[in-house]
Design an enzyme around this catalytic site. Structure first.
Site, PDB file in Angstrom:
ATOM      1  N   HIS A  97      26.565  -8.766  -9.119  1.00  0.00           N
ATOM      2  CA  HIS A  97      26.381  -8.239 -10.470  1.00  0.00           C
ATOM      3  C   HIS A  97      25.088  -7.433 -10.557  1.00  0.00           C
ATOM      4  O   HIS A  97      24.053  -7.847 -10.031  1.00  0.00           O
ATOM      5  CB  HIS A  97      26.344  -9.383 -11.495  1.00  0.00           C
ATOM      6  CG  HIS A  97      27.644 -10.107 -11.591  1.00  0.00           C
ATOM      7  ND1 HIS A  97      28.716  -9.606 -12.266  1.00  0.00           N
ATOM      8  CD2 HIS A  97      28.042 -11.278 -11.068  1.00  0.00           C
ATOM      9  CE1 HIS A  97      29.736 -10.441 -12.178  1.00  0.00           C
ATOM     10  NE2 HIS A  97      29.351 -11.473 -11.435  1.00  0.00           N
ATOM     11  N   ALA A 144      22.823 -23.427   8.905  1.00  0.00           N
ATOM     12  CA  ALA A 144      23.439 -24.006   7.718  1.00  0.00           C
ATOM     13  C   ALA A 144      22.569 -23.763   6.491  1.00  0.00           C
ATOM     14  O   ALA A 144      21.342 -23.786   6.564  1.00  0.00           O
ATOM     15  CB  ALA A 144      23.643 -25.500   7.920  1.00  0.00           C
ATOM     16  N   THR A 149      19.422 -12.119   3.483  1.00  0.00           N
ATOM     17  CA  THR A 149      19.173 -11.001   2.577  1.00  0.00           C
ATOM     18  C   THR A 149      18.742  -9.737   3.314  1.00  0.00           C
ATOM     19  O   THR A 149      18.680  -8.676   2.716  1.00  0.00           O
ATOM     20  CB  THR A 149      18.089 -11.368   1.548  1.00  0.00           C
ATOM     21  OG1 THR A 149      16.892 -11.718   2.251  1.00  0.00           O
ATOM     22  CG2 THR A 149      18.535 -12.530   0.673  1.00  0.00           C
ATOM     23  N   LYS A 150      18.421  -9.867   4.611  1.00  0.00           N
ATOM     24  CA  LYS A 150      17.985  -8.726   5.422  1.00  0.00           C
ATOM     25  C   LYS A 150      18.727  -8.749   6.751  1.00  0.00           C
ATOM     26  O   LYS A 150      19.237  -9.785   7.171  1.00  0.00           O
ATOM     27  CB  LYS A 150      16.477  -8.787   5.673  1.00  0.00           C
ATOM     28  CG  LYS A 150      15.677  -8.653   4.409  1.00  0.00           C
ATOM     29  CD  LYS A 150      14.201  -8.672   4.683  1.00  0.00           C
ATOM     30  CE  LYS A 150      13.466  -8.549   3.353  1.00  0.00           C
ATOM     31  NZ  LYS A 150      12.052  -8.692   3.481  1.00  0.00           N
TER      32      LYS A 150
END
Length: 170
Positions: A97, A144, A149-150
């Protein structure tokens, strides 16, 4: 015979669905949806539970352990290289979103995203989240509960939220 009939029915309902030889798919527990793009599944893949929607390209001998949420959109795709294993509850979706503007509500801002690429011979651990726009290099291991994010380099071992490289496979 049952598997062939189920594949035929899925293809009939979803013309963008293609699948390779010798699939191991639990059709009673996996939901396929091609309304957002085509799904291509390679040879000898195992998919045991979850929601699979596309634009999605899965290589040969990929195993998606139950349940997983993997899928692309009409604008962004997910590519999973051959010989990759993905543990239960993985969340690999290339859209999210939009939320940056303050002058309108989040629900009015729509979505944004980018392609996700997972290389060959990777292991994605249980409860891992792969964010839009990430590339995971060949042979990488994602621990785990990690949130990627990169980009992760080839043969790296990454853990944490956000995921950080802690070492490399030998």
């Amino acid at each position: 015979m049952y598997v062939r009939c189920k594949i035929w029915l899925i293809r009939l309902r979803n013309p963008g669905f293609t699948i390779g030889c010798r699939p191991r798919i639990d059709f009673s527990r996996v939901r396929f949806s091609t309304w957002t793009g085509p799904i291509t599944i390679g040879d000898d893949c195992g998919i045991y539970d979850g929601q699979i929607q596309g634009t999605l390209i899965i290589g040969d001998r990929v195993n998606l352990i139950s349940p997983c949420r993997i899928g692309g959109s009409s604008l962004h795709k997910v590519t999973i290289g051959s010989d990759t294993w993905i543990a239960p509850n993985a969340y690999i979706v290339p859209t999210t979103h939009a939320y940056k503007r303050r002058d309108i509500t989040i629900s009015e801002q729509g979505t944004c995203g980018a392609d996700i690429v997972i290389g060959e011979d990777c292991w994605i651990g249980i409860n891992a989240v792969i964010s839009p726009g990430v590339t995971i290099g060949r042979g990488a291991v994602i621990g785990a509960n990690s949130v990627v994010t990169k980009d992760i380099p080839e043969y790296a071992i990454a853990v944490g939220a956000p995921a950080k490289v802690i070492g490399y496979r030998e």
